[in-house]
Design a protein around this motif. Structure first.
Motif, PDB file in Angstrom:
ATOM      1  N   ALA A  42       0.827  -1.206   0.000  1.00  0.00           N
ATOM      2  CA  ALA A  42       0.000   0.000   0.000  1.00  0.00           C
ATOM      3  C   ALA A  42       0.860   1.254   0.000  1.00  0.00           C
ATOM      4  CB  ALA A  42      -0.933  -0.003   1.206  1.00  0.00           C
ATOM      5  N   ALA A  43       2.005   1.182   0.665  1.00  0.00           N
ATOM      6  CA  ALA A  43       2.903   2.338   0.713  1.00  0.00           C
ATOM      7  C   ALA A  43       3.431   2.686  -0.674  1.00  0.00           C
ATOM      8  CB  ALA A  43       4.057   2.067   1.663  1.00  0.00           C
ATOM      9  N   SER A  44       3.788   1.650  -1.461  1.00  0.00           N
ATOM     10  CA  SER A  44       4.296   1.891  -2.814  1.00  0.00           C
ATOM     11  C   SER A  44       3.219   2.484  -3.701  1.00  0.00           C
ATOM     12  CB  SER A  44       4.820   0.593  -3.425  1.00  0.00           C
ATOM     13  OG  SER A  44       5.925   0.103  -2.696  1.00  0.00           O
ATOM     14  N   VAL A  45       2.002   1.965  -3.574  1.00  0.00           N
ATOM     15  CA  VAL A  45       0.895   2.481  -4.371  1.00  0.00           C
ATOM     16  C   VAL A  45       0.609   3.934  -3.992  1.00  0.00           C
ATOM     17  CG1 VAL A  45      -1.591   2.273  -4.783  1.00  0.00           C
ATOM     18  CG2 VAL A  45      -0.143   0.234  -4.779  1.00  0.00           C
ATOM     19  N   SER A  46       0.688   4.231  -2.693  1.00  0.00           N
ATOM     20  CA  SER A  46       0.451   5.595  -2.236  1.00  0.00           C
ATOM     21  C   SER A  46       1.463   6.564  -2.842  1.00  0.00           C
ATOM     22  CB  SER A  46       0.519   5.652  -0.709  1.00  0.00           C
ATOM     23  OG  SER A  46       0.338   6.971  -0.248  1.00  0.00           O
ATOM     24  N   LEU A  47       2.724   6.132  -2.961  1.00  0.00           N
ATOM     25  CA  LEU A  47       3.743   6.985  -3.576  1.00  0.00           C
ATOM     26  C   LEU A  47       3.370   7.352  -4.998  1.00  0.00           C
ATOM     27  CD1 LEU A  47       7.078   5.299  -2.373  1.00  0.00           C
ATOM     28  CD2 LEU A  47       6.113   7.473  -1.604  1.00  0.00           C
ATOM     29  N   VAL A  48       2.899   6.369  -5.753  1.00  0.00           N
ATOM     30  CA  VAL A  48       2.526   6.615  -7.149  1.00  0.00           C
ATOM     31  C   VAL A  48       1.345   7.578  -7.227  1.00  0.00           C
ATOM     32  CG1 VAL A  48       1.613   5.579  -9.252  1.00  0.00           C
ATOM     33  CG2 VAL A  48       3.404   4.396  -7.956  1.00  0.00           C
ATOM     34  N   LEU A  49       0.321   7.302  -6.435  1.00  0.00           N
ATOM     35  CA  LEU A  49      -0.897   8.098  -6.515  1.00  0.00           C
ATOM     36  C   LEU A  49      -0.700   9.519  -6.024  1.00  0.00           C
ATOM     37  CD1 LEU A  49      -3.533   5.453  -5.362  1.00  0.00           C
ATOM     38  CD2 LEU A  49      -2.971   6.160  -7.690  1.00  0.00           C
ATOM     39  N   ARG A  50       0.306   9.728  -5.177  1.00  0.00           N
ATOM     40  CA  ARG A  50       0.607  11.082  -4.716  1.00  0.00           C
ATOM     41  C   ARG A  50       1.637  11.773  -5.594  1.00  0.00           C
ATOM     42  NH1 ARG A  50       3.106  11.152   0.013  1.00  0.00           N
ATOM     43  NH2 ARG A  50       3.344   8.908   0.306  1.00  0.00           N
ATOM     44  N   GLY A  51       2.126  11.079  -6.639  1.00  0.00           N
ATOM     45  CA  GLY A  51       3.079  11.680  -7.560  1.00  0.00           C
ATOM     46  C   GLY A  51       4.464  11.851  -6.992  1.00  0.00           C
ATOM     47  N   VAL A  52       4.812  11.060  -5.975  1.00  0.00           N
ATOM     48  CA  VAL A  52       6.133  11.173  -5.349  1.00  0.00           C
ATOM     49  C   VAL A  52       7.169  10.460  -6.221  1.00  0.00           C
ATOM     50  CG1 VAL A  52       7.499  10.605  -3.309  1.00  0.00           C
ATOM     51  CG2 VAL A  52       5.097  11.278  -3.063  1.00  0.00           C
ATOM     52  N   PRO A  53       8.317  11.091  -6.492  1.00  0.00           N
ATOM     53  CA  PRO A  53       9.351  10.430  -7.286  1.00  0.00           C
ATOM     54  C   PRO A  53       9.841   9.150  -6.615  1.00  0.00           C
ATOM     55  CG  PRO A  53       9.816  12.783  -7.058  1.00  0.00           C
ATOM     56  CD  PRO A  53       8.693  12.473  -6.112  1.00  0.00           C
ATOM     57  N   GLY A  54      10.278   8.190  -7.423  1.00  0.00           N
ATOM     58  CA  GLY A  54      10.808   6.934  -6.879  1.00  0.00           C
ATOM     59  C   GLY A  54      10.381   5.726  -7.685  1.00  0.00           C
ATOM     60  N   PRO A  55       9.077   5.419  -7.738  1.00  0.00           N
ATOM     61  CA  PRO A  55       8.633   4.250  -8.501  1.00  0.00           C
ATOM     62  C   PRO A  55       8.973   4.387  -9.984  1.00  0.00           C
ATOM     63  CG  PRO A  55       6.916   4.985  -6.999  1.00  0.00           C
ATOM     64  CD  PRO A  55       7.976   6.034  -6.980  1.00  0.00           C
ATOM     65  N   SER A  56       9.239   3.241 -10.625  1.00  0.00           N
ATOM     66  CA  SER A  56       9.574   3.253 -12.051  1.00  0.00           C
ATOM     67  C   SER A  56       8.357   3.634 -12.871  1.00  0.00           C
ATOM     68  CB  SER A  56      10.068   1.874 -12.479  1.00  0.00           C
ATOM     69  OG  SER A  56       8.995   0.934 -12.434  1.00  0.00           O
ATOM     70  N   GLU A  57       8.601   4.011 -14.117  1.00  0.00           N
ATOM     71  CA  GLU A  57       7.499   4.377 -15.005  1.00  0.00           C
ATOM     72  C   GLU A  57       6.565   3.190 -15.240  1.00  0.00           C
ATOM     73  OE1 GLU A  57       4.996   6.597 -17.396  1.00  0.00           O
ATOM     74  OE2 GLU A  57       6.531   7.173 -15.944  1.00  0.00           O
ATOM     75  N   ARG A  58       7.154   1.982 -15.360  1.00  0.00           N
ATOM     76  CA  ARG A  58       6.318   0.787 -15.565  1.00  0.00           C
ATOM     77  C   ARG A  58       5.408   0.566 -14.358  1.00  0.00           C
ATOM     78  NH1 ARG A  58       6.707  -4.714 -14.400  1.00  0.00           N
ATOM     79  NH2 ARG A  58       5.653  -6.077 -15.905  1.00  0.00           N
TER      80      ARG A  58
END
Length: 357
Positions: A42-58
């Motif tokens: 859930a933490a990783s998904v939250s990063l993406v949905l909040r637009g926080v840099p870190g997760p890969s484009e894929r």
């Protein structure tokens, strides 16, 4: 308590652990549902949905697709409770002003670029500035962006103690407030220069009433007329910011017999009222009377009006207003000194002004 913990608790209260709301309807998708769909925390998904840099484009694309497929929407209330910040900028807007509507569109864009959102509160014929501002504060707006407020400067200064105030479009004399505006007197002066250059001398101004903005535009008219040696031709008619005021002023001119060769209105709405009244009377524009407005709002650009007017550069005003708000709120910058940004207006010549003879 984390964002996810708050959302999980709310969901459990809603469905009692059954996976459905108490009324039997399917429960609202949660952050954990999106995470389960893509096999991430859930933490990783939250990063993406909040637009926080870190997760890969894929990863980002997978999460966004899963959220869209499930119909997931972020819970702003829970996020606000978790962070103790709303990240909301409150905007007071006159619902009758096309120019304010354009400003709001640009404010949305500028706010989103820096991670904020807007709360709008409207002025209407029955809803005053105090009510509008109280609503913005009730929604926990962190800063207030007030479009063309008419409240006294000292009242705005008191309000600034509750939340940072950014005044847009109005000059504030000797007040410790952030202001973003154009030089209104210069804008009208440019219009007079344009008309005099076309050979006009009998130039009437339909003013906007008692406010500071109207005062500055009226001063710009008088100063420019005197600069061109036309002090004896100065004529100001009472008006306001509506089409109805423009129509009344035009009817007054028509009833007077001898028409001026040009009319400079307080704003575009007033100018459109002038155009309407002249058209009904069979007066050709710009053949017999040239007409100019102020604001360069969306209606002035329509082919049926094609109005000569003054652009206030709504996009730049919005950008400076949001920047001023964020500077007051950002702990890294924490600006406390007031700042005034004065933009240079620009005359936009269209089809309602022409030369004499």
């Amino acid at each position: 308590m984390s964002h996810e913990e708050i959302r999980a608790g709310e969901a459990q209260m809603e469905d009692g652990g059954s996976g459905r709301h108490q009324n039997g309807a399917p429960k609202r998708p949660r952050l954990e549902d999106v995470a389960a769909r893509v096999g991430l925390s859930a933490a990783s998904v939250s990063l993406v949905l909040r637009g926080v840099p870190g997760p890969s484009e894929r990863t980002r694309q997978r999460v966004l697709k899963a959220a869209a497929d499930l119909g997931y929407q972020a819970d702003r209330t829970a996020s606000t409770l978790a962070s103790r910040r709303s990240r909301l900028l409150g905007v007071m807007v006159d619902i009758h002003s096309p120019f304010h509507a354009e400003l709001v569109e640009h404010l949305h864009t500028a706010a989103e670029e820096v991670g904020y959102d807007l709360v709008l509160s409207t002025l209407t014929r029955t809803r005053d500035e105090r009510t509008a501002v109280d609503t913005l504060l009730a929604f926990r707006s962190e800063a207030l962006i007030l479009l063309g407020p008419t409240a006294p400067a000292d009242a705005l200064a008191v309000l600034d103690n509750k939340a940072p105030v950014i005044v847009v479009g109005r000059r504030i004399a000797d007040a410790a407030l952030d202001v973003v505006r154009t030089a209104d007197d210069d804008g009208v002066s440019q219009t007079i220069d344009h008309l005099v250059g076309l050979g006009h001398r009998e130039i009437v101004h339909v003013d906007g009433g008692k406010g500071v903005i109207a005062t500055d535009r009226r001063r710009g008219y008088r100063t420019a007329m005197r600069r061109h040696g036309l002090g004896d031709h100065i004529r100001v008619l009472a008006g306001d910011n509506t089409e109805a005021a423009g129509e009344r002023a035009a009817r007054h001119l028509l009833d007077g017999g001898r028409l001026p060769t040009a009319v400079v209105a307080y704003n575009d709405q007033c100018a459109i009222g002038v155009l309407a009244a002249l058209a009904r009377a069979g007066v050709a524009v710009p053949g017999e009377v040239s007409v100019a407005g102020y604001d360069d709002d969306t209606f002035s650009r329509l082919s049926c009006f094609n109005l000569t007017t003054v652009s206030q550069n709504a996009r730049e005003q919005a950008r400076h207003a949001v920047t001023a708000a964020v500077e007051r709120l950002d702990q890294d910058r924490n600006r406390t000194e007031p700042r005034e940004v004065v933009l240079t207006p620009r005359l936009v010549v269209r089809g309602t002004t022409a030369g004499r003879g």
